[in-house]
Write an enzyme that holds these catalytic residues in place. Structure first.
Site, PDB file in Angstrom:
ATOM      1  N   ASP A 254     -31.986   3.738  22.496  1.00  0.00           N
ATOM      2  CA  ASP A 254     -32.625   4.323  21.316  1.00  0.00           C
ATOM      3  C   ASP A 254     -32.630   3.353  20.135  1.00  0.00           C
ATOM      4  OD1 ASP A 254     -33.060   7.050  22.415  1.00  0.00           O
ATOM      5  OD2 ASP A 254     -30.877   6.988  22.583  1.00  0.00           O
TER       6      ASP A 254
ATOM      7  N   ASP B 235     -29.191  -1.536  24.637  1.00  0.00           N
ATOM      8  CA  ASP B 235     -29.097  -0.157  24.187  1.00  0.00           C
ATOM      9  C   ASP B 235     -30.502   0.434  24.352  1.00  0.00           C
ATOM     10  OD1 ASP B 235     -28.224   2.196  22.792  1.00  0.00           O
ATOM     11  OD2 ASP B 235     -29.124   1.391  20.965  1.00  0.00           O
TER      12      ASP B 235
ATOM     13  N   ASP C 136     -28.878  -1.704  18.073  1.00  0.00           N
ATOM     14  CA  ASP C 136     -29.293  -1.476  16.683  1.00  0.00           C
ATOM     15  C   ASP C 136     -28.152  -1.012  15.791  1.00  0.00           C
ATOM     16  OD1 ASP C 136     -29.903   1.854  16.088  1.00  0.00           O
ATOM     17  OD2 ASP C 136     -29.435   1.200  18.101  1.00  0.00           O
TER      18      ASP C 136
END
Length: 460
Positions: free
Chosen positions: A18, A16, A314
């Site tokens: 961000d 991922d 996250d």
């Protein structure tokens, strides 16, 4: 399954973007996101200007892992069994008696099974599990406070305005149109919000490619924002690091919408082609898409019928749960909350910080403001809490639902990619397992609250 996990055993390594490959200056980004949402409510929906004013102490309320109960305006923190550990109405904490009044003697939240089995959002609740929407929890609580202050009853209508605020600031066209507050601010001063990747992380990515690994970047951010972020954190040649880049992936649907999956689309000048691709037949940069078509491409690229994939992310809702459950991928949870509980930043990160000019150190720090990844006075620890209805004895401690989810759906958890960038690819990490103590699976070490709760873990 092996009790250890190693990147060298993986054929494909995905990330991922961000809050995973890209770390943000959380204090500044959180303030920007809050302001962008609040300004929309005030300027477009007629809310009280009081929402625009915050004291540093207010930020203690900002805490990942909360659930907004839209039926009564409460924010709740859940234990692994679905009982309510803590709750607020607006920003005001509810007493143990109040929690029992709302949720019964057993303090059971009635929608827990629905959330726990799918991690989807609902018209009845909203799960705050990433830093992009987290400041919205504080804003929602303050809106509830204002509704009470004006003598009105709480109705879920205010939630429609919150959704409109999110759409206004994060819409896929907002970056190009310079709309809202968020994208124009990051474009104007990326260094205020984004942390460049260390040389170690860049070398680590290259070493994986050199070792023959297929590297993926899968982000729900639109291609124009992805390009800005990657240019800043990795350099202008960032595309060379990845075999496949997928933007506007619309996770978790990228993994979960089967058989109604969205087709991949090609991009021209950050505009999506209106014709979807029937299949994915070569590496490159794509938009939207789905896991089954990607899986077919990965089989071709690796020459294996079942390539082993690991994905770093996250968000439990968007990354870890769907990649694990639908894709059957290994997953590494990026968990900055570990740093908030005694796990030191990696040497790599510290070296980079020391290399910064002194005049830049703390330049964007908001004095007195709690970092959202730290434990909260009002909400406690992200990992462990004391049951509010019992005494303060050891037996009353419960593992949080968020902590249990990490243990269930992640292969391992780390505070940042920097924490492992200097390790050899064949390093063997102990993995999470139902047969092991909950402390096993965190690298470089478990958070303080879990260590304290565990009776069997040897202390360093």
């Amino acid at each position: 399954m092996s009790e250890y996990f190693s990147l060298s055993e993986c054929d494909v390594i995905g990330f991922d973007l961000d809050h995973t490959l890209c770390r943000y200056h959380l204090k500044e980004t959180s303030r920007l996101i809050y302001d962008s949402f609040a300004r929309f409510l005030v300027e477009h929906k007629g809310y009280d200007k009081e929402l625009l004013t915050l004291s540093p102490a207010t930020w203690d309320f900002c805490f990942k892992g909360l659930v907004m109960d839209l039926e009564d305006g409460n924010l709740i923190k859940l234990a692994e069994d679905g009982t309510v550990l803590r709750a607020t109405h607006g920003t005001k904490s509810l007493s143990a008696e109040d929690i029992i009044k709302h949720y019964g003697e057993k303090k059971e939240w009635k929608h827990f099974n629905s959330l726990n089995s799918s991690f989807t959002r609902s018209a009845k609740y909203y799960f705050y599990d990433n830093y992009f929407d987290l400041p919205g929890a504080l804003l929602c609580a303050r809106v509830v406070d204002l509704i009470h202050k004006s003598g009105n009853e709480i109705v879920s209508d205010f939630w429609k305005d919150m959704i409109a605020a999110i759409d206004h600031n994060y819409n896929t066209s907002a970056f190009k149109e310079n709309a809202g507050t968020y994208f124009p601010s990051v474009k104007n001063d990326p260094g205020k919000y984004l942390q460049p990747c260390s040389d170690s992380v860049k070398a680590w990515l290259r070493s994986m490619k050199n070792a023959g690994k297929v590297l993926l970047l899968i982000t729900s951010s639109h291609s124009d924002y992805c390009r800005l972020v990657c240019d800043y954190i990795l350099g202008k040649d960032f595309e060379e690091l990845f075999d496949v880049i997928i933007t506007n992936a619309l996770k978790p649907g990228f993994f979960s919408l089967i058989p109604q999956q969205r087709p991949f689309r090609t991009l021209v000048d950050d505009e999506e082609d209106s014709e979807g691709l029937p299949a994915l037949d070569k590496p490159g940069w794509y938009s939207q898409g789905n896991w089954p078509h990607l899986h077919e491409l990965l089989k071709t690229m690796t020459g294996k019928s079942e390539p082993k994939v690991v994905y770093f992310g996250d968000s439990m809702r968007s990354d870890i749960f769907p990649a694990s459950c639908y894709g059957k991928w290994e997953t590494v949870m990026i968990l900055e909350e570990m740093e908030g509980e005694g796990v030191q930043k990696s040497d790599t990160n510290c070296k980079d910080a020391e290399a910064e000019p002194l005049e830049k150190k703390g330049k964007y720090e908001s004095p007195g403001m709690k970092k959202p990844s730290c434990a909260s006075e009002q909400w406690g620890s992200y990992f462990v809490d004391v049951d509010t209805g019992l005494g303060e004895d050891e037996e009353s401690q419960k593992v949080t639902w968020c902590c249990n989810s990490i243990n269930t759906y992640s292969t391992m958890a780390i505070p940042s990619v920097e924490a492992i960038a200097d390790l050899p690819l064949d390093y063997k990490f102990p993995r999470f397992s139902p047969d092991k103590p909950r402390t096993v699976g965190y690298y470089p070490r478990p958070p303080d609250s879990l260590l304290k709760k565990s009776e069997n873990i040897p202390r360093e």
